[in-house]
Design an enzyme around this catalytic site. Structure first.
Site: not given
Ligand code: EPZ
Length: 419
Positions: A22-23, A95, A119, A124, A308, A330, A400
């Site tokens: 999915k990701n 998101r 969420c 996030r 995850d 994370i 999802r």
């Molecule tokens: C991706 O989310 C995945 N989703 C998530 O999987 C996964 O948990 C996550 O990466 C970490 O590996 C998809 O790929 C669609 P990040 P993403 O940006 O891109 C903070 C699932 O279960 N952050 O690496 O949103 C954020 O809040 C999902 O499939 C900011 O502060 O993750 C988090 O604490 C859940 N500002 C950390 O960074 C930003 O602009 C990592 O987020 C972006 C993120």
């Protein structure tokens, strides 16, 4: 609202086939905006999030042909009309919709995307996406919950260092930079297999992208990108989720269509948990783990232990002979499955970022509630070994990200049904 009912205690034997990631698929679908030609995707998982992304893209005048979705194939073709508004009622559901922002800026030089909102697992924000896109020349303002953005002179290549590692922000910048003028250098990027799969797809579309060292990539902007056919990588989180299921109650459970190189980092950690698995190039064989000691573990960006998988691992650790400690680095609020697991007899306490998992004699089936995608599958795993009946509510979270979870488990002996 669907519910899933499981009667625990059955051994899992037979073969589970892993679906596409999915990701990896979600950003690659958004990349269809970067060209006017067909993007043919295969090994696409049949999931709610894929349907949601299809709706977001359709609202942006991408033609999404899902007539072969049950053969795990979709074709996307951007019509490049004037539309560039990603509506709130679609974006709030997922998101990852924010991933259309970079491609729209690159092609249309303006976009209006609803702020995805928080969420269940945390605030996030999208500041890392916006601050980096601003360095390429984009301007933003927040207007009634929408990010109004524009790049009147187009995007210009720059050197950008991400203050913290972000999968989504890395993907946004990779896509935006492919059509920016000149060279973009990204430092401190995320290197999850899903990011690398996006890079491979963009390269096959004609993008000039080179990974120069572990977390640095250089993108030379090009005038246009072309259509491609791309096979989505296998889902490493689904793979590892079923490895845990096998470790809990497998009797020669086989998991096929995996990509070993994407899970070898975690399998190394599982070895220290005495998980009894063997593998050949594209499948794993797992048997129920016998005696094992607890561990201390922190979730980290790839190649560290994936956030995850944190909820799923907790179920296994509740069967260890000694205490474990997990630190979630994370997301700031990713322990909502803990109260639900404790209602089933687990013995887990949370102190800030740390969760302490004490051994628990046995789990007892109960009525529980799913809260986020990965938490919901941890409740299914607990139900597989709990005594009696477990009822998992709000399984839309599950749909999802896990394709046909009850039929995949039923086919290997679980007593599980959706009502
Ligand atoms: C991706 O989310 C995945 N989703 C998530 O999987 C996964 O948990 C996550 O990466 C970490 O590996 C998809 O790929 C669609 P990040 P993403 O940006 O891109 C903070 C699932 O279960 N952050 O690496 O949103 C954020 O809040 C999902 O499939 C900011 O502060 O993750 C988090 O604490 C859940 N500002 C950390 O960074 C930003 O602009 C990592 O987020 C972006 C993120």
């Amino acid at each position: 609202m669907d519910r899933i009912i499981i009667n625990g205690g059955q051994p899992l034997s037979g073969t589970i086939s892993i679906s596409g990631s999915k990701n990896a698929c979600l950003p690659i679908m958004a990349a269809s905006i970067l060209t006017d030609q067909n993007i043919n995707l295969s090994n696409v998982p049949n999931l709610e999030d894929i349907k949601t992304m299809s709706k977001v893209l359709t609202s942006l005048d991408v033609e999404v042909d899902t007539s072969k979705a049950n053969e795990n194939k979709i074709t996307l073709k951007y019509l490049n009309t004037g539309k560039s508004i990603a509506e709130y009622d679609l974006v709030r559901k997922m998101r990852a919709s924010i991933l259309v922002l970079g491609p729209l800026l690159a092609r249309k030089r303006h976009a209006s995307v609803s702020l995805p909102g928080g969420c269940a697992i945390g605030a996030r924000p999208v500041d890392l996406h916006l601050n980096a896109l601003a360095k390429l020349g984009a301007e933003f303002k927040l207007d009634r919950g929408y990010i109004e953005c524009s790049a009147p002179k187009g995007l210009k290549g720059e050197e950008i260092t991400f203050p913290t590692i972000s999968v989504g922000a890395t993907e946004s910048l990779l896509m935006a930079a492919t059509l920016a003028e000149g060279r973009t250098k990204l430092n401190n990027i995320a290197i999850e297999p899903e990011v690398i799969d996006l890079i491979h797809c963009l390269q096959s579309m004609g993008a000039k992208i080179e990974i120069t060292d572990q977390r640095t990539v250089i993108i030379e902007g090009v005038k246009e990108l072309f259509g491609t056919s791309h096979n989505i990588i296998s889902d490493r989180i689904e793979t590892l989720t079923y490895v845990i299921a096998g470790a809990l109650t497998g009797e020669n459970l086989k998991i096929e269509n995996i990509q070993l190189e994407h899970v070898s980092n975690v399998l190394e950690i599982f070895k220290s948990l005495n998980i009894d698995f063997s593998f050949n190039n594209s499948s794993l064989n797992i048997n129920k783990t016998k005696i094992f000691q607890g561990i201390e573990l922190e979730t980290r960006e790839y190649p560290g232990f994936p956030t995850d998988m944190q909820a799923q691992l907790m179920v296994l650790l509740s069967k260890a002979n000694s205490e474990s400690v997990i630190t979630e680095n994370i997301f700031e609020n990713r322990y909502m499955h803990v109260p639900e697991l404790n209602r089933m007899g687990a013995n887990i306490s949370v102190e800030g970022k740390k969760a302490i998992i004490k051994p628990s004699e046995k789990l007892i089936g109960a009525e529980v509630m799913a809260t986020d995608l990965r938490a919901s599958v941890s409740l299914i795993l607990a139900g597989l070994i709990a005594e009696g009946e477990t009822v998992v509510n709000r399984v839309y979270h599950l749909d999802r990200g896990y394709e046909q979870v009850e039929s995949k488990l039923k086919n290997v002996g679980a007593v599980i049904k959706r009502v």
